[in-house]
Design an enzyme around this catalytic site. Sequence first.
Site, PDB file in Angstrom:
ATOM      1  N   ARG A   1      -9.948   0.593   3.344  1.00 16.36           N
ATOM      2  CA  ARG A   1      -8.951   1.603   3.043  1.00 16.36           C
ATOM      3  C   ARG A   1      -9.663   2.919   2.731  1.00 16.36           C
ATOM      4  O   ARG A   1     -10.824   2.930   2.331  1.00 16.36           O
ATOM      5  CB  ARG A   1      -8.103   1.198   1.834  1.00 16.36           C
ATOM      6  CG  ARG A   1      -7.354  -0.119   1.985  1.00 16.36           C
ATOM      7  CD  ARG A   1      -6.610  -0.451   0.698  1.00 16.36           C
ATOM      8  NE  ARG A   1      -5.814  -1.660   0.820  1.00 16.36           N
ATOM      9  CZ  ARG A   1      -6.244  -2.874   0.479  1.00 16.36           C
ATOM     10  NH1 ARG A   1      -7.482  -3.028   0.015  1.00 16.36           N
ATOM     11  NH2 ARG A   1      -5.458  -3.932   0.599  1.00 16.36           N
TER      12      ARG A   1
ATOM     13  N   LYS B   1      -7.220  -2.913  -3.901  1.00 17.08           N
ATOM     14  CA  LYS B   1      -5.982  -2.869  -4.677  1.00 17.08           C
ATOM     15  C   LYS B   1      -5.963  -3.978  -5.719  1.00 17.08           C
ATOM     16  O   LYS B   1      -6.506  -5.058  -5.503  1.00 17.08           O
ATOM     17  CB  LYS B   1      -4.770  -3.027  -3.742  1.00 17.08           C
ATOM     18  CG  LYS B   1      -4.443  -1.779  -2.936  1.00 17.08           C
ATOM     19  CD  LYS B   1      -3.158  -1.987  -2.157  1.00 17.08           C
ATOM     20  CE  LYS B   1      -2.741  -0.722  -1.436  1.00 17.08           C
ATOM     21  NZ  LYS B   1      -1.468  -0.906  -0.690  1.00 17.08           N
TER      22      LYS B   1
ATOM     23  N   HIS C   1      -6.383   5.802   7.942  1.00 13.60           N
ATOM     24  CA  HIS C   1      -5.873   4.433   7.928  1.00 13.60           C
ATOM     25  C   HIS C   1      -5.826   3.843   9.339  1.00 13.60           C
ATOM     26  O   HIS C   1      -5.783   2.617   9.494  1.00 13.60           O
ATOM     27  CB  HIS C   1      -4.484   4.395   7.292  1.00 13.60           C
ATOM     28  CG  HIS C   1      -4.232   3.156   6.501  1.00 13.60           C
ATOM     29  ND1 HIS C   1      -4.974   2.800   5.386  1.00 13.60           N
ATOM     30  CD2 HIS C   1      -3.325   2.160   6.656  1.00 13.60           C
ATOM     31  CE1 HIS C   1      -4.526   1.660   4.894  1.00 13.60           C
ATOM     32  NE2 HIS C   1      -3.539   1.241   5.655  1.00 13.60           N
TER      33      HIS C   1
ATOM     34  N   ARG D   1      -8.504   1.388   9.984  1.00 16.70           N
ATOM     35  CA  ARG D   1      -8.218   0.059   9.422  1.00 16.70           C
ATOM     36  C   ARG D   1      -7.303  -0.721  10.355  1.00 16.70           C
ATOM     37  O   ARG D   1      -7.532  -1.909  10.624  1.00 16.70           O
ATOM     38  CB  ARG D   1      -7.592   0.225   8.039  1.00 16.70           C
ATOM     39  CG  ARG D   1      -7.244  -1.062   7.303  1.00 16.70           C
ATOM     40  CD  ARG D   1      -6.855  -0.701   5.871  1.00 16.70           C
ATOM     41  NE  ARG D   1      -6.176  -1.782   5.166  1.00 16.70           N
ATOM     42  CZ  ARG D   1      -6.794  -2.745   4.516  1.00 16.70           C
ATOM     43  NH1 ARG D   1      -8.111  -2.796   4.508  1.00 16.70           N
ATOM     44  NH2 ARG D   1      -6.106  -3.673   3.877  1.00 16.70           N
TER      45      ARG D   1
ATOM     46  N   HIS E   1      -5.929  -8.396   2.060  1.00 16.61           N
ATOM     47  CA  HIS E   1      -4.488  -8.567   1.916  1.00 16.61           C
ATOM     48  C   HIS E   1      -4.190  -9.772   1.017  1.00 16.61           C
ATOM     49  O   HIS E   1      -4.782 -10.843   1.195  1.00 16.61           O
ATOM     50  CB  HIS E   1      -3.827  -8.810   3.268  1.00 16.61           C
ATOM     51  CG  HIS E   1      -3.739  -7.582   4.122  1.00 16.61           C
ATOM     52  ND1 HIS E   1      -3.604  -7.633   5.497  1.00 16.61           N
ATOM     53  CD2 HIS E   1      -3.767  -6.263   3.798  1.00 16.61           C
ATOM     54  CE1 HIS E   1      -3.560  -6.396   5.968  1.00 16.61           C
ATOM     55  NE2 HIS E   1      -3.653  -5.560   4.962  1.00 16.61           N
TER      56      HIS E   1
ATOM     57  N   TYR F   1      -0.409  -7.113  12.515  1.00 16.41           N
ATOM     58  CA  TYR F   1      -1.416  -6.735  13.500  1.00 16.41           C
ATOM     59  C   TYR F   1      -1.525  -7.725  14.651  1.00 16.41           C
ATOM     60  O   TYR F   1      -2.423  -7.602  15.487  1.00 16.41           O
ATOM     61  CB  TYR F   1      -2.782  -6.609  12.819  1.00 16.41           C
ATOM     62  CG  TYR F   1      -2.813  -5.569  11.737  1.00 16.41           C
ATOM     63  CD1 TYR F   1      -2.875  -4.219  12.040  1.00 16.41           C
ATOM     64  CD2 TYR F   1      -2.774  -5.936  10.400  1.00 16.41           C
ATOM     65  CE1 TYR F   1      -2.906  -3.254  11.054  1.00 16.41           C
ATOM     66  CE2 TYR F   1      -2.801  -4.983   9.397  1.00 16.41           C
ATOM     67  CZ  TYR F   1      -2.870  -3.646   9.730  1.00 16.41           C
ATOM     68  OH  TYR F   1      -2.881  -2.700   8.741  1.00 16.41           O
TER      69      TYR F   1
END
Length: 321
Positions: A169, A193, A264, A267, A290, A299
Amino acid sequence: MMDELLSKISSVEDAAEEFLVYLSGVRSVSSNTVKGYGNDYKKLAELLGKQIPSTNCNSDGSSGIPLEAVETEHLRQCLGALVRQKLTPASVNRFVAAVRSLFAYCYRLEYIYSNPALELKTVKNPVRLPDFMTEKEADELCSEPEIKPLLWPARDEAMFKMFYSSGCRISEIAGLKMRDIRGNYNSAIVHGKGNKDRVVFFSPEAVDAFKKYLLERKEHIKSEKPVRSVFISQRGNGLSVRGIYSIVSRYSSVEGTNRHVSPHSFRHSFATTMLNAGADIRVVQEMLGHSSISTTQRYTHVTAAKLVDIYNRAHPHGKER
């Protein structure tokens, strides 16, 4: 004791303020999420204020919207107002998530004895495929700093190639410190995150570009104190998220590839490339950091060229086209 708690937190405003502190301090939620929720709670208070009269329910004697006065219909009216303001479905649904979380927190701590947000529904959000570059487009952008030295070619090439080969990210690249780089510069620990750390990997091309950048990096550091950020400005300061956005925008503008993308997109392109090459989706999920497999499944689309290739190999008449 319960009466004492209720006297402390009895307004929507006080509850929201306490909940944001809880998210940041206890749950270690990212600052961007906390900021977003904070904006949503300001909207909530504003919209509820048009339906429910404020009273002196705060502990300091100031006025606020009483928690116990909020009903499901009030919250639905708030959603209707946001839809009429033509907010995007994603923004409305984030508002719903923020409101649900707030009232669930208040119910759990018995600030309220029924949860008015339980029946709050999200709006339909059109499925949007991630904006990704093809392998050729990604390679062209990674090579653009060398072809057109618009800013700092060595830094920009290293950064683009590390973006593309790691799936990081933008906040992770901006927050990358020299101490996080491992091995022969071919891997790093990034802080993602939810304050979760993971290992990412860099391609040989990215490593070569990074070594070249490091030689020039020393010349730009003017401070006597060590600069911990991996990527720095030409003045020797760590690059911010905004600064990285600006760099990518410059090279993907009409001055560069003329195919505008955001950081982004690297990514997205990493994930698409990995999955199209046959990588296991669980592995890609781990590499991207994730928490949910459903996020990675966005994706699993394939490019038009990939579809044509599959058709030609699978259909009995495909090779005749």
